[in-house]
Motif scaffolding. Structure first.
Motif, PDB file in Angstrom:
ATOM      1  N   GLU A  24       0.576  -1.121   0.185  1.00 31.26           N
ATOM      2  CA  GLU A  24       0.019   0.392  -0.080  1.00 31.26           C
ATOM      3  C   GLU A  24       1.108   1.640   0.118  1.00 31.26           C
ATOM      4  O   GLU A  24       0.069   2.776  -0.395  1.00 31.26           O
ATOM      5  N   ILE A  27       2.849   1.696  -3.388  1.00 28.15           N
ATOM      6  CA  ILE A  27       1.706   1.731  -4.374  1.00 28.15           C
ATOM      7  C   ILE A  27       0.978   3.645  -4.493  1.00 28.15           C
ATOM      8  O   ILE A  27       0.909   4.231  -5.354  1.00 28.15           O
ATOM      9  N   ASP A  28       0.836   3.988  -3.269  1.00 31.82           N
ATOM     10  CA  ASP A  28       0.640   5.461  -2.765  1.00 31.82           C
ATOM     11  C   ASP A  28       1.767   6.190  -3.650  1.00 31.82           C
ATOM     12  O   ASP A  28       1.714   7.413  -3.517  1.00 31.82           O
ATOM     13  N   LEU A  30       4.366   5.344  -5.308  1.00 31.77           N
ATOM     14  CA  LEU A  30       3.835   5.118  -7.763  1.00 31.77           C
ATOM     15  C   LEU A  30       3.085   6.220  -7.856  1.00 31.77           C
ATOM     16  O   LEU A  30       3.069   6.836  -8.850  1.00 31.77           O
ATOM     17  N   THR A  31       2.280   5.827  -7.095  1.00 31.55           N
ATOM     18  CA  THR A  31       0.997   7.260  -7.649  1.00 31.55           C
ATOM     19  C   THR A  31       1.860   8.652  -7.622  1.00 31.55           C
ATOM     20  O   THR A  31       0.774   9.683  -8.515  1.00 31.55           O
ATOM     21  N   ALA A  32       1.794   8.767  -6.438  1.00 25.55           N
ATOM     22  CA  ALA A  32       2.521  10.522  -6.683  1.00 25.55           C
ATOM     23  C   ALA A  32       3.465  11.024  -7.265  1.00 25.55           C
ATOM     24  O   ALA A  32       3.359  11.856  -7.966  1.00 25.55           O
ATOM     25  N   ALA A  35       1.049   9.269 -11.535  1.00 25.98           N
ATOM     26  CA  ALA A  35       0.017  10.024 -11.497  1.00 25.98           C
ATOM     27  C   ALA A  35      -0.272   9.304 -12.720  1.00 25.98           C
ATOM     28  O   ALA A  35      -1.354  10.289 -13.618  1.00 25.98           O
ATOM     29  N   PRO A  36      -0.884   8.375 -12.612  1.00 29.48           N
ATOM     30  CA  PRO A  36      -1.523   6.957 -13.418  1.00 29.48           C
ATOM     31  C   PRO A  36      -2.655   7.849 -13.435  1.00 29.48           C
ATOM     32  O   PRO A  36      -3.890   8.120 -12.838  1.00 29.48           O
ATOM     33  N   PRO A  39      -6.097   4.470 -11.601  1.00 28.93           N
ATOM     34  CA  PRO A  39      -5.683   3.415 -10.204  1.00 28.93           C
ATOM     35  C   PRO A  39      -4.647   2.505 -10.265  1.00 28.93           C
ATOM     36  O   PRO A  39      -4.960   1.621 -11.371  1.00 28.93           O
ATOM     37  N   ILE A  40      -3.940   2.582  -9.666  1.00 27.75           N
ATOM     38  CA  ILE A  40      -2.720   1.199  -9.474  1.00 27.75           C
ATOM     39  C   ILE A  40      -3.607  -0.144  -8.858  1.00 27.75           C
ATOM     40  O   ILE A  40      -3.347   0.360  -7.400  1.00 27.75           O
ATOM     41  N   ASP A  41      -3.808  -0.681  -8.941  1.00 29.30           N
ATOM     42  CA  ASP A  41      -4.808  -1.958  -8.320  1.00 29.30           C
ATOM     43  C   ASP A  41      -3.508  -3.109  -7.235  1.00 29.30           C
ATOM     44  O   ASP A  41      -3.615  -3.141  -6.294  1.00 29.30           O
ATOM     45  N   LEU A  68       3.440  -3.822 -11.790  1.00 29.73           N
ATOM     46  CA  LEU A  68       2.877  -3.103 -11.809  1.00 29.73           C
ATOM     47  C   LEU A  68       1.230  -4.377 -12.384  1.00 29.73           C
ATOM     48  O   LEU A  68       1.964  -5.152 -12.852  1.00 29.73           O
TER      49      LEU A  68
END
Length: 255
Positions: A24, A27-28, A30-32, A35-36, A39-41, A68
């Motif tokens: 988690e 993922i958070d 990598l999202t930052a 900016a996909p 969402p990255i599941d 991913l």
């Protein structure tokens, strides 16, 4: 027992983001960074282990390779001090990771984009932004040739000036993660936890690492290896300067 271990220690960094139970957090982060658009599941760590011989080897980089849920590969590393050949090495790792997809791909079109993310404790570029993305594009028009290869550099020393000039970005998720990596004490991380719940989980994961004697030893060996690298580098510079002076004196005597 130490009361704090810095996330900038690459062994601590890998223990934080290279374990499935902390997915988690990864993922958070990598999202930052990425900016996909969707969402990255999920993420799967391809290299979760830290070989014992690698901990004390100052030449080995402890990176995290993640796959991913969409099949994309990401290589993430923490680099505190500048090293010779950094850019060539990052590009080599990225291309090798991209090439390795051919083992499972029947056609080139099935190859997923590959991304390298380097979190740096020094200034690598002369860009004002602390997060810069490098891609394949045409020299003059800057039109993108392909999205298959990209390199993200997060230069932590630039964060303060960037936020001073862009105060509205202080709550930006990547800025918060960068502050987490730069934290020197637990109160700094607790402050982040008050701003975003993900850092409560990051704090808990870091506490587990701090309380683990094996993790403490890994962190100590990595710090020792980094200091030895800096010592060797300084020694080589001094030797180069000494030889330069001697050569200058020799030429002066000849003249």
């Amino acid at each position: 027992m130490p009361t704090f271990l810095s996330p900038q220690n690459d062994a601590v960094f890998k223990l934080l983001f290279g374990k499935s139970e902390n997915s988690e957090l990864l993922i958070d982060f990598l999202t930052a960074v990425l900016a996909p658009p969707v969402p990255i599941d999920s993420v799967t760590i391809q290299n979760p282990e830290i070989p014992k011989h690698a901990a004390a080897d100052k030449t080995i980089v402890l990176d995290v390779v993640a796959k991913l849920s969409n099949g994309q590969f990401i290589d993430i590393e923490m680099q505190v001090a500048q090293r010779a050949g950094f850019r060539s090495r990052v590009l080599f790792y990225l291309c090798r990771m991209h090439q390795n997809q051919m083992d499972v791909a029947d056609e080139y079109l099935k190859i997923k984009p590959s991304v390298s993310i380097a979190i740096l404790g020094y200034k690598e570029t002369d860009e004002e932004k602390f997060h810069n993305v490098f891609e394949l594009q045409e020299r003059d028009s800057h039109k993108l040739f392909s999205q298959d290869l990209s390199i993200h550099l997060i230069e932590l020393p630039k964060l303060k000036k960037f936020l001073d000039n862009n105060p509205n970005d202080k709550g930006n998720l990547l800025a918060l993660w960068s502050r987490f990596f730069m934290a020197k004490s637990k109160p700094e991380i607790k402050e982040l936890a008050m701003q975003n719940p993900i850092f409560q989980k990051a704090e808990a994961a870091l506490d587990i690492i701090i309380g683990d004697p094996e993790a403490q030893e890994l962190a100590r060996l990595r710090d020792k290896g980094r200091m030895m690298y800096q010592y060797d580098l300084a020694e080589k510079l001094q030797e180069g300067e000494r030889k330069g002076r001697q050569e200058g004196e020799r030429k002066g005597r000849q003249e």
